[in-house]
Design a protein around this motif. Structure first.
Motif, PDB file in Angstrom:
ATOM      1  N   ASP A 138       0.871  -1.172   0.000  1.00  0.00           N
ATOM      2  CA  ASP A 138       0.000   0.000   0.000  1.00  0.00           C
ATOM      3  C   ASP A 138       0.913   1.228   0.000  1.00  0.00           C
ATOM      4  O   ASP A 138       2.129   1.107  -0.161  1.00  0.00           O
ATOM      5  N   ARG A 181      -4.367   5.219  -4.921  1.00  0.00           N
ATOM      6  CA  ARG A 181      -5.075   4.084  -4.332  1.00  0.00           C
ATOM      7  C   ARG A 181      -6.445   3.878  -4.964  1.00  0.00           C
ATOM      8  O   ARG A 181      -6.929   2.756  -5.041  1.00  0.00           O
ATOM      9  N   LEU A 223       0.322  -0.762  -7.543  1.00  0.00           N
ATOM     10  CA  LEU A 223      -0.604  -1.015  -6.444  1.00  0.00           C
ATOM     11  C   LEU A 223      -1.674  -2.039  -6.785  1.00  0.00           C
ATOM     12  O   LEU A 223      -2.455  -2.424  -5.918  1.00  0.00           O
TER      13      LEU A 223
END
Length: 219
Positions: free
Chosen positions: A49, A111, A205
């Motif tokens: 992350d 994200r 990611l």
């Protein structure tokens, strides 16, 4: 010293493994830390992350860090430098809010809709492609601690010895592949140090990425 960020990440993963660290999560500092973090996460078999912070620059020199702020508002201030140069509180507060919003925006941009990983009670590696002064890294470490991590380890390919010592005041451990005494910039220790694009950063990611995305060999 390193071919590119993927090479640096793989070598860093080997050093971490030699330290017998049982990490639960890797948090990369975007953007340059993401290819390194991807290689480390893959090498250790743990999820990846991000954690983001922004430098607070001095009024007359934005590159001079008087502190840093993380995306959750966690702040580190270089009090001795602030006192030495006489920066006022109003300026500092304005910078904190502006840079916090920028750090938060970066997290949202990379994200996307993915929820953040749970950090409470975990051993967390904070990874970047290298550290010069450590200002943003300190803010990131403090954010991770505030999130309830049991142990926070800074892991980077390269940093100067003085910065490593400073980080030991914040992190539980600091792992560094190389600590050269003559240090001008992180990029001097890479054969290829091209800027990581936003799109490339997002690929690192993706949960199904197994080898740092399709662009690693072009760095």
């Amino acid at each position: 010293m390193f071919k590119n960020r993927i090479d640096a990440g793989r070598r860093l993963a080997d050093v971490i493994d030699d330290h017998d660290v049982e990490a639960d999560v890797v948090l990369a500092i975007p953007r340059g830390g993401l290819p390194v973090g991807r290689a480390v996460a893959d090498g250790l078999g743990v999820p990846l992350d991000i954690v983001s912070a922004r430098k607070l620059g001095a009024p007359w020199n934005p590159e001079l860090a008087i502190g840093a702020v993380a995306s959750d508002g966690t702040v580190w201030l270089n009090e001795s430098l602030i006192g030495e140069v006489g920066v006022g509180n109003a300026y500092i507060e304005e910078q904190i809010e502006r840079e916090r919003e920028a750090a938060e925006g970066k997290v949202e941009r990379y994200r996307g809709d993915r929820p953040p990983l749970e950090l409470r009670g975990k051993t967390v590696l904070v990874v970047d492609d290298g550290i010069a002064t450590g200002a943003t890294t300190i803010a990131c470490v403090r954010q991770v601690k505030n999130a309830g991590a049991d142990r926070v380890i800074v892991a980077v390919p390269v940093a100067p010895p003085a910065t490593v010592e400073r980080l030991y005041d914040e992190a539980d451990e600091v792992i560094c592949v190389e600590t050269p005494p003559y240090f001008a910039a992180v990029g001097q220790f890479y054969d290829s140090f091209q800027q990581v694009t936003d799109e490339e950063a997002r690929t690192y990611l993706r949960a199904d990425e197994a080898d740092g995305g399709g662009e690693s060999d072009q760095e």
